[in-house]
Design an enzyme around this catalytic site. Sequence first.
Site, PDB file in Angstrom:
ATOM      1  CG  ASP A 255     -72.013   2.734  55.119  1.00 25.86           C
ATOM      2  OD1 ASP A 255     -71.791   3.860  54.658  1.00 25.86           O
ATOM      3  OD2 ASP A 255     -71.189   1.802  55.063  1.00 25.86           O
ATOM      4  CD  GLU A 325     -73.561   4.863  50.665  1.00 26.01           C
ATOM      5  OE1 GLU A 325     -72.761   5.721  50.260  1.00 26.01           O
ATOM      6  OE2 GLU A 325     -73.201   3.908  51.382  1.00 26.01           O
TER       7      GLU A 325
HETATM    8  C1  GLC Z   1     -70.365   4.450  52.445  1.00 25.82           C
HETATM    9  C2  GLC Z   1     -69.974   5.693  53.203  1.00 25.82           C
HETATM   10  C3  GLC Z   1     -68.512   5.949  52.994  1.00 25.82           C
HETATM   11  C4  GLC Z   1     -67.733   4.770  53.536  1.00 25.82           C
HETATM   12  C5  GLC Z   1     -68.209   3.473  52.921  1.00 25.82           C
HETATM   13  C6  GLC Z   1     -67.719   2.288  53.701  1.00 25.82           C
HETATM   14  O1  GLC Z   1     -70.257   4.614  51.079  1.00 25.82           O
HETATM   15  O2  GLC Z   1     -70.770   6.766  52.803  1.00 25.82           O
HETATM   16  O3  GLC Z   1     -68.080   7.134  53.589  1.00 25.82           O
HETATM   17  O4  GLC Z   1     -66.372   4.947  53.265  1.00 25.82           O
HETATM   18  O5  GLC Z   1     -69.604   3.366  52.902  1.00 25.82           O
HETATM   19  O6  GLC Z   1     -68.377   2.216  54.925  1.00 25.82           O
END
Ligand code: GLC
Length: 594
Positions: A255, A325
């Site tokens: 994440d 991500e």
């Molecule tokens: C990422 C997740 C999102 C979350 C953020 C903070 O972007 O996909 O849903 O709010 O991280 O953890």
Amino acid sequence: MVLEIHNINNRGNSSLLDTYTHSAARAHSSWSNAVVYQVYPWTFAEDSDRQPQLGHGSIRGIEERLPYLEALGVNAVWLSPFYPSPMVDGGYDVADFKNIHPDLGTLEDFDSLVRAARRRHIRLMVDFIPNHSSNAHEWFQKSRRREGEYDDWYIWHPGIEGENGERQPPNNWASVFSMPQRQARARGEMEWLRDDEWTPPLPAWEWDEVRNEFYLHSFAVEQPDLNWSNPYVREAMKDVMRFWLDRGVDGFRIDAVNHIGKNMKFPDEEINTAYNEEWSDNPYDQIIRHHSCNYPRTLHEYIWEMTQVLKDETYEHRDLRIILEAYMGESDLRDIDAIAPEVASTFNFGSLMASWDANNRKIQMDYYHERLLREAVPNQVNGNHDKSRLVSRLGDESARAAAVVSLFLPGMRFIYNGEELGLADAEIPEDRRMDPNGLRDPERTPIPWDDSLPNNGFSNAQPEDLWLPVNHADSHKAVTRQEGDNKSSLALYRAALRLCHDLPAARTGKYCSLQTDNDQVLAYGREDEGTGAQLIVLTNFNHEHAIKACVPESSFVIGEVVLSSLEVEQKNQRVDVRVGVTLAPNESLVIVRA
Ligand code: GLC
């Protein structure tokens, strides 16, 4: 081709025809051609045995629906967070990285899910959240009290002295979750701002009364950033990864990884003078991010460390994978992809961002596949829990075409739960909103397993107890309804995935960029060099007119249409791609060499 008939152990009545799956081809696929289904555990399914029903999904509920996922044709499941959490940010505020939220189940339930998934040749990937924890995490509680080694586990700063002697944050770093500022302004709470002035983002620093210092939170106030420059923190987080690998998971979706790389000298960020509210309505985007995140020197090192966990001799014999991500520029992503391409790659969000336009999509696909390193595994994404649902962004028919375009591209293909049903964003009444950034609840509502009251088969709890309400506007898209309809969105995804597993060109073919004679028709090919197998995907982006288009440079002439995004099943229709193929408005066709 092996057909398996499965006993559907769930509340829906599936016809046998709908539940067969090409198990052999699916079982033998690797990450390099895996279909990965994202489950949002809080709204996926509550198991029917749980008494009383809580109105939240459960780990057992996911296990109960594995036959559905197998029949769909998925190879892997990515579980969004299921950890103990105060649920300020949909579970991305983790209070214990090594446990299960009691409302979702237990570690024993998790172990059972791992075993059941493995029996069905479905891999499991879990969401790993390295950048922050919840402020309820015991690490944070100890850190704010400066307890022993935890003193330095989060990012603390005494701040600087303001004009009136008050303490101020040390710099202008901003919180990603700055949308509430827009909403506050709309409510007239910032009338001191001139009309032409930008709405200020929320500061990423929060004063802590216990420690008498500011702490950094790149997201919500309740999500303090962990201090990755502290090697003890890095070791603790790698230990979390090992904990889940030892329980049998096959990989991680990591994440917001770009946020772990920070410049710990804390310089101010530059202001984006080109910002305008049409381009992004989040005031956070007024800040250009070079120091508060995306800081390459540390970011690359920390990502490398995480990838090495998978390459440790304990795990190296297993086929493990990381998907990262990071919302960053293309060249920055390329640098990250080069860190350990054999185990990790960044999400390809290009198609999520690009508008639905034949030319844009072509440039994005060509660019993405051209820049890939030889060892890298590509990936394709049409949605996730942070983005408005595909159908709401593109409309029903274009969403189906977009699915075909993505599913036949190479690599890991991600499907966000409910995308296969063509679910749309829901209207969420104000008093039911959960998202701290105020935007993302509409795409997170419960999956309609059937069209029964009160909750479309998701749970038997009282509707007001559901974590997010059911979207009754989509009850007609329930799984049981779509299973009986051979033109439904679900039927399209099942048929497409069956072909993806069966056609050699779709399994291992190289991406080939193709031109058509019409700028509203997009084409690409896949070619398997070993067998010579080929396929072409042709898509009409025009919403009103049928178009006859040809692919002059194609090396194959006569082909057979095997799938239409609109009609789904095709009966041996032969076409000559160099002469021309007629596509209905919004139609995408898959054609294989005859
Ligand atoms: C990422 C997740 C999102 C979350 C953020 C903070 O972007 O996909 O849903 O709010 O991280 O953890």
